[in-house]
Design a protein around this motif. Structure first.
Motif, PDB file in Angstrom:
ATOM      1  N   TRP A 101      28.398  82.710  20.628  1.00  0.00           N
ATOM      2  CA  TRP A 101      29.011  82.900  19.310  1.00  0.00           C
ATOM      3  C   TRP A 101      30.067  83.978  19.368  1.00  0.00           C
ATOM      4  O   TRP A 101      30.054  84.841  20.231  1.00  0.00           O
ATOM      5  N   SER A 134      32.092  81.542  15.039  1.00  0.00           N
ATOM      6  CA  SER A 134      32.136  80.287  15.780  1.00  0.00           C
ATOM      7  C   SER A 134      30.893  80.212  16.652  1.00  0.00           C
ATOM      8  O   SER A 134      30.438  81.236  17.167  1.00  0.00           O
ATOM      9  N   ARG A 136      28.565  77.647  19.678  1.00  0.00           N
ATOM     10  CA  ARG A 136      28.473  76.493  20.565  1.00  0.00           C
ATOM     11  C   ARG A 136      27.151  76.560  21.323  1.00  0.00           C
ATOM     12  O   ARG A 136      26.525  77.617  21.427  1.00  0.00           O
ATOM     13  N   TRP A 151      33.480  74.452  20.244  1.00  0.00           N
ATOM     14  CA  TRP A 151      33.155  75.496  19.265  1.00  0.00           C
ATOM     15  C   TRP A 151      33.096  74.914  17.866  1.00  0.00           C
ATOM     16  O   TRP A 151      33.938  74.120  17.477  1.00  0.00           O
ATOM     17  N   TRP A 152      32.108  75.330  17.083  1.00  0.00           N
ATOM     18  CA  TRP A 152      31.992  75.001  15.667  1.00  0.00           C
ATOM     19  C   TRP A 152      32.391  76.239  14.887  1.00  0.00           C
ATOM     20  O   TRP A 152      31.762  77.283  15.010  1.00  0.00           O
ATOM     21  N   HIS A 153      33.455  76.139  14.098  1.00  0.00           N
ATOM     22  CA  HIS A 153      33.982  77.270  13.351  1.00  0.00           C
ATOM     23  C   HIS A 153      33.507  77.197  11.908  1.00  0.00           C
ATOM     24  O   HIS A 153      33.534  76.140  11.291  1.00  0.00           O
TER      25      HIS A 153
END
Length: 157
Positions: A101, A134, A136, A151-153
């Motif tokens: 993160w 973010s 992952r 990545w998930w933002h």
């Protein structure tokens, strides 16, 4: 240079060397981070013990040579914040998963969990999201290299 500056400089070099030797893929944002790459699990929440499985939302997964790492979240689970974590399944003792993160300041964190001998799954600690972080999921089988999701933002609050 003052002693603390020398220690921080040395620490950054050692972390980078360990990351390269261990096959840890450090994203470009981490290379330009204002702070050190560290191995923080934030508040070290235990999602499997405190969050009903019916509320878990799987966001994405990544497969290793065996097993997979799954990125999960639960909304408003800790101080009205979302919580993110990684659950690894189909693994063997010594395999690792990581919740990576990053925050708005560009500091990159890796919260690792290692499968104990005789088990086939492991869960990382959970990290809360005040907004703008973010996340992952990553997996590393024994003798292999790290594989990660994108990545998930999240939106800034």
């Amino acid at each position: 240079m003052r002693r603390n500056e020398v220690l921080m400089s040395t620490l950054k070099v050692l972390v980078a060397a360990a990351a390269v030797a261990g096959g840890l893929a450090i994203p470009a944002t981490a290379a330009n981070a204002q702070g050190p790459v560290n191995f923080s699990c934030g508040p070290a929440l235990r999602p499997t013990q405190s969050m009903p499985k019916s509320q878990w939302q799987r966001m994405t997964s990544v497969g290793g040579r065996r097993g997979a790492a799954h990125l999960y979240t639960v909304g408003d689970a800790y101080k009205y914040r979302d919580v993110w974590w990684v659950w690894g399944s189909g693994l063997r003792g010594g395999d690792k998963v990581s919740l990576d993160w990053s925050d708005r300041r560009g500091v990159y964190h890796a919260c690792h969990a290692t499968v104990k001998p005789g088990n086939d799954s492991v869960t990382s600690f959970g990290v809360d999201d005040p907004g703008g972080r973010s996340f992952r999921a990553c997996i590393k089988n024994v003798g292999g290299s790290w594989r990660c999701t994108g990545w998930w933002h999240t939106k800034s609050s």
